[in-house]
Design an enzyme around this catalytic site. Sequence first.
Site, mmCIF file in Angstrom:
data_model
loop_
_atom_site.group_PDB
_atom_site.id
_atom_site.type_symbol
_atom_site.label_atom_id
_atom_site.label_comp_id
_atom_site.label_asym_id
_atom_site.label_seq_id
_atom_site.Cartn_x
_atom_site.Cartn_y
_atom_site.Cartn_z
ATOM 1 N N HIS A 102 -9.266 6.931 -0.196
ATOM 2 C CA HIS A 102 -10.130 7.152 -1.363
ATOM 3 C C HIS A 102 -11.559 6.668 -1.118
ATOM 4 O O HIS A 102 -12.457 6.972 -1.893
ATOM 5 C CB HIS A 102 -9.540 6.510 -2.618
ATOM 6 C CG HIS A 102 -9.638 5.015 -2.661
ATOM 7 N ND1 HIS A 102 -8.620 4.190 -2.241
ATOM 8 C CD2 HIS A 102 -10.616 4.195 -3.093
ATOM 9 C CE1 HIS A 102 -8.983 2.931 -2.413
ATOM 10 N NE2 HIS A 102 -10.186 2.906 -2.928
ATOM 11 N N ASP A 132 -2.945 6.652 1.231
ATOM 12 C CA ASP A 132 -4.286 6.114 1.002
ATOM 13 C C ASP A 132 -4.813 5.384 2.234
ATOM 14 O O ASP A 132 -5.444 4.337 2.135
ATOM 15 C CB ASP A 132 -4.297 5.180 -0.209
ATOM 16 C CG ASP A 132 -5.717 4.972 -0.756
ATOM 17 O OD1 ASP A 132 -6.590 5.817 -0.469
ATOM 18 O OD2 ASP A 132 -5.953 3.962 -1.444
ATOM 19 N N GLY A 206 -14.591 -2.235 -4.331
ATOM 20 C CA GLY A 206 -15.374 -2.414 -3.114
ATOM 21 C C GLY A 206 -14.585 -3.123 -2.028
ATOM 22 O O GLY A 206 -14.909 -3.037 -0.845
ATOM 23 N N ASN A 207 -13.512 -3.834 -2.443
ATOM 24 C CA ASN A 207 -12.625 -4.473 -1.466
ATOM 25 C C ASN A 207 -11.706 -3.462 -0.788
ATOM 26 O O ASN A 207 -11.032 -3.795 0.186
ATOM 27 C CB ASN A 207 -11.747 -5.539 -2.132
ATOM 28 C CG ASN A 207 -12.400 -6.894 -2.177
ATOM 29 O OD1 ASN A 207 -12.774 -7.355 -3.255
ATOM 30 N ND2 ASN A 207 -12.561 -7.537 -1.027
ATOM 31 N N SER A 208 -11.655 -2.241 -1.317
ATOM 32 C CA SER A 208 -10.759 -1.228 -0.756
ATOM 33 C C SER A 208 -10.978 -1.072 0.738
ATOM 34 O O SER A 208 -12.106 -0.881 1.191
ATOM 35 C CB SER A 208 -10.995 0.118 -1.431
ATOM 36 O OG SER A 208 -10.602 0.095 -2.766
ATOM 37 N N GLY A 265 15.319 14.453 3.679
ATOM 38 C CA GLY A 265 16.106 15.553 3.146
ATOM 39 C C GLY A 265 17.055 15.144 2.043
ATOM 40 O O GLY A 265 18.063 15.804 1.773
#
Length: 460
Positions: A102, A132, A206-208, A265
């Site tokens: 992101h 992500d 902002g730590n992402s 599956g």
Amino acid sequence: MRLILPVLISLACVLPAAAEVKVPQSQTEISLSFAPLVKEAAPAVVNIFANRVVQQSESPFRGNPMFEDLFRGFGLSQPRVQNSLGSGVILSEDGIVVSNYHVVGMATEIRVVLTDRREFEAEILLADQDSDLAILKINADTPLPHLSFRDSDDVEVGELALAIGNPFGIGQTVTSGIVSGLARSGTATGNARGYYLQTDAAINPGNSGGALIDVNGRLIGINTSILTRSGGSNGVGFAIPANLVARYVEQARAGNDRFTQAWAGIFGQAVDSSLAEGFGLSVPEGVVISSMHPDSPFAQAGLALGDIVLSVDGQPVNSPPEMLFRMSVRPVGDTIIVEYLSGGEIEQAEVSLIVAPDLPPRDARMVKGGTLAGLGVVNINPAVQSELKLPTAMSEGVVVTEVSGPLGRIGLRVGDVLLEINGETINTTADVEDASDTRGRNWRIDGVRGGQRFSYRFRI
């Protein structure tokens, strides 16, 4: 950072060492500074600035206090540059960097800024929205500072942890806390192969993509989200475990631009107290298999509907995302040991990790003429199921892969499974092309979307 209600905001990663992890034994040990650890680890955590072009409608009523809200979205779509700010972690001296999808996904320009203020252009090697995660590459003339991985399966609740990142764009910041939970699933952004480390170290927008490290400076996770109602850190943050990150790095180095994941599956659900009582379990545990594709490797290994998967490779699994995570951290081609409950007896089986088979042939077709012109379809098989995230029960039939023109305007979407057109059953993509040649003004399309039946009627 992304916000989700209760509001999840995306956010964290590792370094080398080998000292024994232990609980502080005295006030002297407790008061020891983290400064030497931060000085060694911080240079490997970088700031990331990404630009992407998005389409935005330009309304003639923009700025008009009376009509702007009423006609929001009215007008032509105009390109606009959108900026995002986050963090990343250097994982090798030759410039492999990990961040969140992101933060950099769909970006047209990515700049990586080191703590010594050097800047580099970055390219995306592999990006996966579901987990992500994004793996980047930067090129430098000299070896870069980097963190090493720790086996995240060894992480325990109560361990000290540091989160390093760039919250609110104010510059690199370090916060401390503990690992406050393990095996958190269904709480963070993305489809996430469903297993997160939880920490109370303060994490903010902002730590992402920043690092969550242990007291030896090794990466235990990549900060990805927080749980909050206010938009700020409330002491519940989530990090993608280092073991999964390492698998992504491995595939990126192998040249993959998409993450290749083992195919199960099967569809299952967590065993709750009511199910546990029905199965005669003393405590709720495991994942009960509720549907299974005939070609599933679990079926080939002897498991059946109603069996309860208890562990994978000795690690307990108590939710479908956790089970998927355990499969994702092992390479395709490996064999996992599955412990399961069947008929009241605990059994073990070796399950081969395979990619979703692309059989029977998908026979992709694009209708070029007639009423259904602009409709792209494929036959459903396990590979198509996996790519479009169709329910396991949808093991055959025809699914929409592209739609344009009038059919798009009536509401047909990519991922819709077609059942009937004008009362004729649709079993293959050839049936769709045949139906397009049907003459008449009144049309009806029946299908399934998200498990729900739909029907569109229109005139031409």
